[in-house]
Design a protein around this motif. Structure first.
Motif, PDB file in Angstrom:
ATOM      1  N   VAL A 240       0.830  -1.199   0.000  1.00 47.49           N
ATOM      2  CA  VAL A 240       0.000   0.000   0.000  1.00 47.49           C
ATOM      3  C   VAL A 240       0.869   1.256   0.000  1.00 47.49           C
ATOM      4  O   VAL A 240       0.545   2.252  -0.657  1.00 47.49           O
ATOM      5  CB  VAL A 240      -0.968  -0.009   1.195  1.00 47.49           C
ATOM      6  CG1 VAL A 240      -1.738   1.298   1.285  1.00 47.49           C
ATOM      7  CG2 VAL A 240      -1.940  -1.181   1.076  1.00 47.49           C
ATOM      8  N   SER A 241       1.983   1.214   0.709  1.00 46.64           N
ATOM      9  CA  SER A 241       2.889   2.370   0.689  1.00 46.64           C
ATOM     10  C   SER A 241       3.439   2.588  -0.712  1.00 46.64           C
ATOM     11  O   SER A 241       3.734   3.722  -1.104  1.00 46.64           O
ATOM     12  CB  SER A 241       4.020   2.174   1.695  1.00 46.64           C
ATOM     13  OG  SER A 241       4.856   1.095   1.322  1.00 46.64           O
ATOM     14  N   GLY A 242       3.570   1.498  -1.494  1.00 41.99           N
ATOM     15  CA  GLY A 242       4.000   1.637  -2.879  1.00 41.99           C
ATOM     16  C   GLY A 242       2.979   2.375  -3.717  1.00 41.99           C
ATOM     17  O   GLY A 242       3.340   3.138  -4.624  1.00 41.99           O
ATOM     18  N   LEU A 243       1.693   2.142  -3.442  1.00 45.10           N
ATOM     19  CA  LEU A 243       0.661   2.914  -4.134  1.00 45.10           C
ATOM     20  C   LEU A 243       0.746   4.382  -3.769  1.00 45.10           C
ATOM     21  O   LEU A 243       0.685   5.264  -4.636  1.00 45.10           O
ATOM     22  CB  LEU A 243      -0.721   2.360  -3.770  1.00 45.10           C
ATOM     23  CG  LEU A 243      -1.917   3.190  -4.235  1.00 45.10           C
ATOM     24  CD1 LEU A 243      -1.968   3.282  -5.753  1.00 45.10           C
ATOM     25  CD2 LEU A 243      -3.220   2.600  -3.692  1.00 45.10           C
ATOM     26  N   ALA A 244       0.907   4.670  -2.481  1.00 43.35           N
ATOM     27  CA  ALA A 244       1.009   6.067  -2.052  1.00 43.35           C
ATOM     28  C   ALA A 244       2.167   6.783  -2.741  1.00 43.35           C
ATOM     29  O   ALA A 244       2.078   7.972  -3.062  1.00 43.35           O
ATOM     30  CB  ALA A 244       1.165   6.136  -0.533  1.00 43.35           C
ATOM     31  N   ALA A 245       3.240   6.044  -2.997  1.00 46.85           N
ATOM     32  CA  ALA A 245       4.424   6.649  -3.623  1.00 46.85           C
ATOM     33  C   ALA A 245       4.185   7.056  -5.071  1.00 46.85           C
ATOM     34  O   ALA A 245       4.968   7.831  -5.627  1.00 46.85           O
ATOM     35  CB  ALA A 245       5.600   5.675  -3.545  1.00 46.85           C
ATOM     36  N   LEU A 246       3.120   6.569  -5.691  1.00 49.41           N
ATOM     37  CA  LEU A 246       2.826   6.935  -7.078  1.00 49.41           C
ATOM     38  C   LEU A 246       2.269   8.349  -7.184  1.00 49.41           C
ATOM     39  O   LEU A 246       2.272   8.940  -8.267  1.00 49.41           O
ATOM     40  CB  LEU A 246       1.828   5.957  -7.697  1.00 49.41           C
ATOM     41  CG  LEU A 246       2.294   4.503  -7.843  1.00 49.41           C
ATOM     42  CD1 LEU A 246       1.179   3.664  -8.448  1.00 49.41           C
ATOM     43  CD2 LEU A 246       3.547   4.413  -8.702  1.00 49.41           C
ATOM     44  N   GLU A 251      -0.676  11.520   1.653  1.00 50.83           N
ATOM     45  CA  GLU A 251      -0.479  11.211   3.065  1.00 50.83           C
ATOM     46  C   GLU A 251      -0.711   9.718   3.262  1.00 50.83           C
ATOM     47  O   GLU A 251      -1.757   9.187   2.876  1.00 50.83           O
ATOM     48  CB  GLU A 251      -1.453  12.021   3.916  1.00 50.83           C
ATOM     49  CG  GLU A 251      -1.309  11.795   5.413  1.00 50.83           C
ATOM     50  CD  GLU A 251      -2.280  12.629   6.218  1.00 50.83           C
ATOM     51  OE1 GLU A 251      -2.437  12.335   7.426  1.00 50.83           O
ATOM     52  OE2 GLU A 251      -2.899  13.551   5.641  1.00 50.83           O
ATOM     53  N   PHE A 252       0.270   9.025   3.829  1.00 51.20           N
ATOM     54  CA  PHE A 252       0.154   7.593   4.086  1.00 51.20           C
ATOM     55  C   PHE A 252       0.011   7.365   5.581  1.00 51.20           C
ATOM     56  O   PHE A 252       0.808   7.857   6.374  1.00 51.20           O
ATOM     57  CB  PHE A 252       1.381   6.849   3.559  1.00 51.20           C
ATOM     58  CG  PHE A 252       1.391   5.379   3.896  1.00 51.20           C
ATOM     59  CD1 PHE A 252       0.514   4.510   3.280  1.00 51.20           C
ATOM     60  CD2 PHE A 252       2.272   4.879   4.845  1.00 51.20           C
ATOM     61  CE1 PHE A 252       0.508   3.151   3.592  1.00 51.20           C
ATOM     62  CE2 PHE A 252       2.292   3.528   5.165  1.00 51.20           C
ATOM     63  CZ  PHE A 252       1.405   2.660   4.531  1.00 51.20           C
TER      64      PHE A 252
END
Length: 279
Positions: A240-246, A251-252
């Motif tokens: 999920v943090s990888g999605l946020a990085a896109l 805000e994660f």
């Protein structure tokens, strides 16, 4: 029960809980009725939740064309709901598989989204897959639970391609921070709320174009919250943090001890994070 008409003439239902500025909420499943969202752990005290029943689920009608269950086709239903509500822009929340139509809506209608909330997201729309080892590592966080041996054995069968129908039910405890009576009842109700035919079409060929979606997100400017559950086997926090990085700016938030339904596991933290972001 409020309803509106989709572009193809299908009558779609939605449910309203709470008062305040509207927040359109897209359920997961995929293709599960919105009832399982409840009031999102008390978020209805801060926002007027507009919970959409996707076509063929809950109180919404079954479409004439089953091909319209495909995820990208659902975007038109979300836009029709926005128009029905008379909103120039929307705050949009998607949960689990419901984050995929939320992402596709946001990239197709970026000027219509004021804020975006993605809760324990599925990541098919952007082509992120979860390696089996990450799922197993997440599962081992629960190794002291009494149900762990049976559930972990079922998980090994699933990741090795030996899954049976019983395997999927056996791993249900991994989706909740506490496998108690509330979680068991929530899980049992979910099976009856899902349209299996619609679910089989949701991710059919053509539903997703991950490269195009990633390119669109690279220019995304609206405030975005991506929320994960620390022990969520379905949407593990590292993925999920990888999605946020896109997103250029997202805000994660990871909810400690929470699974796939963080508003059940820790409603206070979930509501504080989400309402605070939307304020």
């Amino acid at each position: 029960m409020p309803a509106f008409t989709a572009p193809d003439g299908t009558e779609l239902a939605y449910h309203v809980r709470g008062e305040g500025p509207p927040l359109i909420c897209l359920p997961g499943g995929p293709m599960q009725a919105s009832a399982y969202l409840g009031d999102l752990g008390g978020l209805s005290a801060h926002r007027r939740l507009v919970l959409l029943d996707f076509r063929g689920t809950g109180e919404s009608a079954v479409p004439e064309d089953p091909a319209t269950y495909r995820c990208d086709r659902l975007v038109d239903d979300v836009e029709a709901l926005r128009e029905h509500l008379g909103l120039d822009t929307v705050d949009l929340l998607g949960h689990s598989a419901g984050t995929n139509p939320a992402l596709l809506y946001a990239t197709r209608h970026p000027d219509r989204v004021a804020r975006l909330v993605l809760v324990t997201p599925s990541m098919s729309a952007v082509g992120i897959t979860v390696p089996p080892e990450i799922r197993r590592r997440t599962a081992r966080l629960r190794q002291d639970e009494p149900w762990f041996p049976v559930a972990f054995a079922a998980l090994r069968d699933i990741t090795a391609g030996r899954a049976t129908a019983d395997s999927w039910d056996a791993i249900a405890p991994f989706l909740y921070g506490r496998w108690d009576e509330t979680a068991r009842a929530h899980h049992a109700a979910g099976a009856a709320q899902k349209n299996q035919q619609a679910a089989s079409v949701f991710a059919a060929d053509g539903a997703f174009d991950p490269d195009a979606t990633r390119t669109a997100l690279a220019g995304w400017t609206a405030p975005t919250l991506v929320l994960a559950g620390q022990v969520d086997l379905n949407s593990p926090s590292p993925a999920v943090s990888g999605l946020a990085a896109l997103f250029p700016k997202a805000e994660f938030v990871e909810v400690s001890g929470a699974g796939h339904f963080p508003w059940l596991d820790d409603p206070q933290v979930f509501t504080a994070a989400t309402a605070g972001f939307l304020a």
